[in-house]
Design a protein around this motif. Sequence first.
Motif, PDB file in Angstrom:
ATOM      1  N   ALA A 130       0.829  -1.211   0.000  1.00 35.70           N
ATOM      2  CA  ALA A 130       0.000   0.000   0.000  1.00 35.70           C
ATOM      3  C   ALA A 130       0.865   1.263   0.000  1.00 35.70           C
ATOM      4  CB  ALA A 130      -0.931  -0.015   1.209  1.00 35.70           C
ATOM      5  N   VAL A 131       1.963   1.238   0.736  1.00 33.51           N
ATOM      6  CA  VAL A 131       2.880   2.387   0.744  1.00 33.51           C
ATOM      7  C   VAL A 131       3.505   2.581  -0.639  1.00 33.51           C
ATOM      8  CG1 VAL A 131       5.068   3.232   1.689  1.00 33.51           C
ATOM      9  CG2 VAL A 131       3.342   2.279   3.211  1.00 33.51           C
ATOM     10  N   MET A 132       3.879   1.495  -1.293  1.00 32.97           N
ATOM     11  CA  MET A 132       4.446   1.604  -2.638  1.00 32.97           C
ATOM     12  C   MET A 132       3.391   2.063  -3.644  1.00 32.97           C
ATOM     13  SD  MET A 132       7.667   1.096  -2.597  1.00 32.97           S
ATOM     14  CE  MET A 132       7.697   1.917  -1.019  1.00 32.97           C
ATOM     15  N   LEU A 133       2.135   1.680  -3.426  1.00 32.45           N
ATOM     16  CA  LEU A 133       1.045   2.162  -4.276  1.00 32.45           C
ATOM     17  C   LEU A 133       0.889   3.674  -4.127  1.00 32.45           C
ATOM     18  CD1 LEU A 133      -1.427   1.703  -6.117  1.00 32.45           C
ATOM     19  CD2 LEU A 133      -2.737   1.202  -4.057  1.00 32.45           C
ATOM     20  N   ILE A 134       0.947   4.163  -2.908  1.00 37.81           N
ATOM     21  CA  ILE A 134       0.870   5.609  -2.678  1.00 37.81           C
ATOM     22  C   ILE A 134       2.077   6.307  -3.290  1.00 37.81           C
ATOM     23  CG2 ILE A 134       0.919   7.387  -0.881  1.00 37.81           C
ATOM     24  CD1 ILE A 134      -0.706   5.386   0.850  1.00 37.81           C
ATOM     25  N   ASP A 135       3.256   5.706  -3.160  1.00 42.20           N
ATOM     26  CA  ASP A 135       4.464   6.278  -3.756  1.00 42.20           C
ATOM     27  C   ASP A 135       4.328   6.368  -5.277  1.00 42.20           C
ATOM     28  OD1 ASP A 135       7.422   7.013  -3.446  1.00 42.20           O
ATOM     29  OD2 ASP A 135       7.495   5.376  -4.911  1.00 42.20           O
ATOM     30  N   ALA A 136       3.789   5.321  -5.891  1.00 46.08           N
ATOM     31  CA  ALA A 136       3.603   5.336  -7.345  1.00 46.08           C
ATOM     32  C   ALA A 136       2.560   6.358  -7.750  1.00 46.08           C
ATOM     33  CB  ALA A 136       3.197   3.949  -7.834  1.00 46.08           C
ATOM     34  N   ALA A 137       1.566   6.578  -6.912  1.00 45.19           N
ATOM     35  CA  ALA A 137       0.501   7.523  -7.250  1.00 45.19           C
ATOM     36  C   ALA A 137       0.969   8.971  -7.194  1.00 45.19           C
ATOM     37  CB  ALA A 137      -0.684   7.321  -6.316  1.00 45.19           C
ATOM     38  N   VAL A 138       1.923   9.279  -6.318  1.00 46.37           N
ATOM     39  CA  VAL A 138       2.354  10.668  -6.196  1.00 46.37           C
ATOM     40  C   VAL A 138       3.469  11.035  -7.175  1.00 46.37           C
ATOM     41  CG1 VAL A 138       1.648  10.822  -3.791  1.00 46.37           C
ATOM     42  CG2 VAL A 138       3.983  10.194  -4.332  1.00 46.37           C
TER      43      VAL A 138
ATOM     44  N   SER B 113      11.748   5.298 -18.809  1.00 44.66           N
ATOM     45  CA  SER B 113      11.430   4.137 -19.650  1.00 44.66           C
ATOM     46  C   SER B 113      10.957   2.952 -18.806  1.00 44.66           C
ATOM     47  CB  SER B 113      12.637   3.732 -20.494  1.00 44.66           C
ATOM     48  OG  SER B 113      13.021   4.775 -21.339  1.00 44.66           O
ATOM     49  N   LYS B 114       9.999   3.215 -17.925  1.00 45.92           N
ATOM     50  CA  LYS B 114       9.483   2.185 -17.019  1.00 45.92           C
ATOM     51  C   LYS B 114       7.985   1.995 -17.185  1.00 45.92           C
ATOM     52  CE  LYS B 114      13.406   1.434 -15.157  1.00 45.92           C
ATOM     53  NZ  LYS B 114      14.120   0.228 -15.450  1.00 45.92           N
ATOM     54  N   GLN B 115       7.519   1.723 -18.392  1.00 48.31           N
ATOM     55  CA  GLN B 115       6.105   1.560 -18.712  1.00 48.31           C
ATOM     56  C   GLN B 115       5.349   2.842 -18.394  1.00 48.31           C
ATOM     57  OE1 GLN B 115       5.023  -1.036 -20.446  1.00 48.31           O
ATOM     58  NE2 GLN B 115       7.070  -1.892 -20.412  1.00 48.31           N
ATOM     59  N   THR B 116       4.094   2.736 -17.970  1.00 46.79           N
ATOM     60  CA  THR B 116       3.302   3.931 -17.682  1.00 46.79           C
ATOM     61  C   THR B 116       2.902   3.956 -16.213  1.00 46.79           C
ATOM     62  OG1 THR B 116       1.212   2.853 -18.190  1.00 46.79           O
ATOM     63  CG2 THR B 116       2.359   3.929 -20.027  1.00 46.79           C
ATOM     64  N   LYS B 117       2.508   5.126 -15.783  1.00 48.16           N
ATOM     65  CA  LYS B 117       2.071   5.280 -14.397  1.00 48.16           C
ATOM     66  C   LYS B 117       0.818   4.452 -14.144  1.00 48.16           C
ATOM     67  CE  LYS B 117       0.775   8.790 -11.053  1.00 48.16           C
ATOM     68  NZ  LYS B 117       0.719  10.229 -10.774  1.00 48.16           N
ATOM     69  N   GLY B 118      -0.108   4.467 -15.089  1.00 47.75           N
ATOM     70  CA  GLY B 118      -1.350   3.710 -14.939  1.00 47.75           C
ATOM     71  C   GLY B 118      -1.114   2.220 -14.793  1.00 47.75           C
ATOM     72  N   MET B 119      -0.176   1.691 -15.569  1.00 43.92           N
ATOM     73  CA  MET B 119       0.118   0.265 -15.474  1.00 43.92           C
ATOM     74  C   MET B 119       0.663  -0.093 -14.099  1.00 43.92           C
ATOM     75  SD  MET B 119       2.811  -2.143 -17.469  1.00 43.92           S
ATOM     76  CE  MET B 119       4.030  -1.882 -16.219  1.00 43.92           C
TER      77      MET B 119
ATOM     78  N   LEU C  63       0.215   1.573 -11.323  1.00 43.43           N
ATOM     79  CA  LEU C  63      -0.851   1.736 -10.338  1.00 43.43           C
ATOM     80  C   LEU C  63      -1.771   0.523 -10.319  1.00 43.43           C
ATOM     81  CD1 LEU C  63      -1.804   5.502 -10.740  1.00 43.43           C
ATOM     82  CD2 LEU C  63      -0.556   4.416  -8.862  1.00 43.43           C
ATOM     83  N   ILE C  64      -2.083  -0.011 -11.487  1.00 46.88           N
ATOM     84  CA  ILE C  64      -2.918  -1.217 -11.553  1.00 46.88           C
ATOM     85  C   ILE C  64      -2.198  -2.398 -10.920  1.00 46.88           C
ATOM     86  CG2 ILE C  64      -3.911  -2.915 -13.142  1.00 46.88           C
ATOM     87  CD1 ILE C  64      -4.575  -0.537 -14.993  1.00 46.88           C
ATOM     88  N   PHE C  65      -0.929  -2.611 -11.283  1.00 55.10           N
ATOM     89  CA  PHE C  65      -0.166  -3.729 -10.707  1.00 55.10           C
ATOM     90  C   PHE C  65      -0.091  -3.637  -9.190  1.00 55.10           C
ATOM     91  CE2 PHE C  65       2.684  -4.689 -14.639  1.00 55.10           C
ATOM     92  CZ  PHE C  65       1.629  -5.365 -15.215  1.00 55.10           C
ATOM     93  N   LEU C  66       0.233  -2.461  -8.689  1.00 57.29           N
ATOM     94  CA  LEU C  66       0.398  -2.311  -7.245  1.00 57.29           C
ATOM     95  C   LEU C  66      -0.938  -2.355  -6.510  1.00 57.29           C
ATOM     96  CD1 LEU C  66       3.232   0.355  -7.254  1.00 57.29           C
ATOM     97  CD2 LEU C  66       3.433  -2.071  -6.717  1.00 57.29           C
ATOM     98  N   ALA C  67      -2.008  -1.862  -7.121  1.00 54.32           N
ATOM     99  CA  ALA C  67      -3.328  -1.953  -6.498  1.00 54.32           C
ATOM    100  C   ALA C  67      -3.782  -3.408  -6.421  1.00 54.32           C
ATOM    101  CB  ALA C  67      -4.338  -1.112  -7.269  1.00 54.32           C
ATOM    102  N   LEU C  68      -3.563  -4.155  -7.492  1.00 52.73           N
ATOM    103  CA  LEU C  68      -3.907  -5.583  -7.468  1.00 52.73           C
ATOM    104  C   LEU C  68      -3.065  -6.335  -6.443  1.00 52.73           C
ATOM    105  CD1 LEU C  68      -4.382  -6.411 -11.253  1.00 52.73           C
ATOM    106  CD2 LEU C  68      -6.119  -6.453  -9.461  1.00 52.73           C
TER     107      LEU C  68
END
Length: 114
Positions: free
Chosen positions: A22-30, A40-46, A48-53
């Motif tokens: 959850a902390v890494m999900l918040i880190d990715a969101a901000v 060159s690390k894919q997209t933010k949305g991808m 966020l989906i991976f970390l949320a799942l």
Amino acid sequence: MLIYGFQSILSWVQLALGVYAAVMLIDAAVRREDAYRAASKQTKGMWLIFLALATALLFILPIMSFLPIIGVIAVIVYTVDVRPALREVSGGGSGPRRGGSSSDGPYGPFNGGR
């Protein structure tokens, strides 16, 4: 009694991993969207989906099943690969770093007695 103790340890480990995900999900969101493209690390949305799942799976399913282990792997990849690259691109390093190597002393580089 030993099995109950092991299950208790696993449940605490699973809770800790879920909170970390959850902390890494918040880190990715901000993080900024353009930092993902620049690193060159894919997209933010991808991510966020991976970390949320991964977070949801760690809180819902038992840790010894297949899907939460895949979620833990996704969190590890974000932690050791994507996050440092995003911090480097964004300039969000830890402390003032002036360059140089780890063998630099207070008066310049250590040359090994040459």
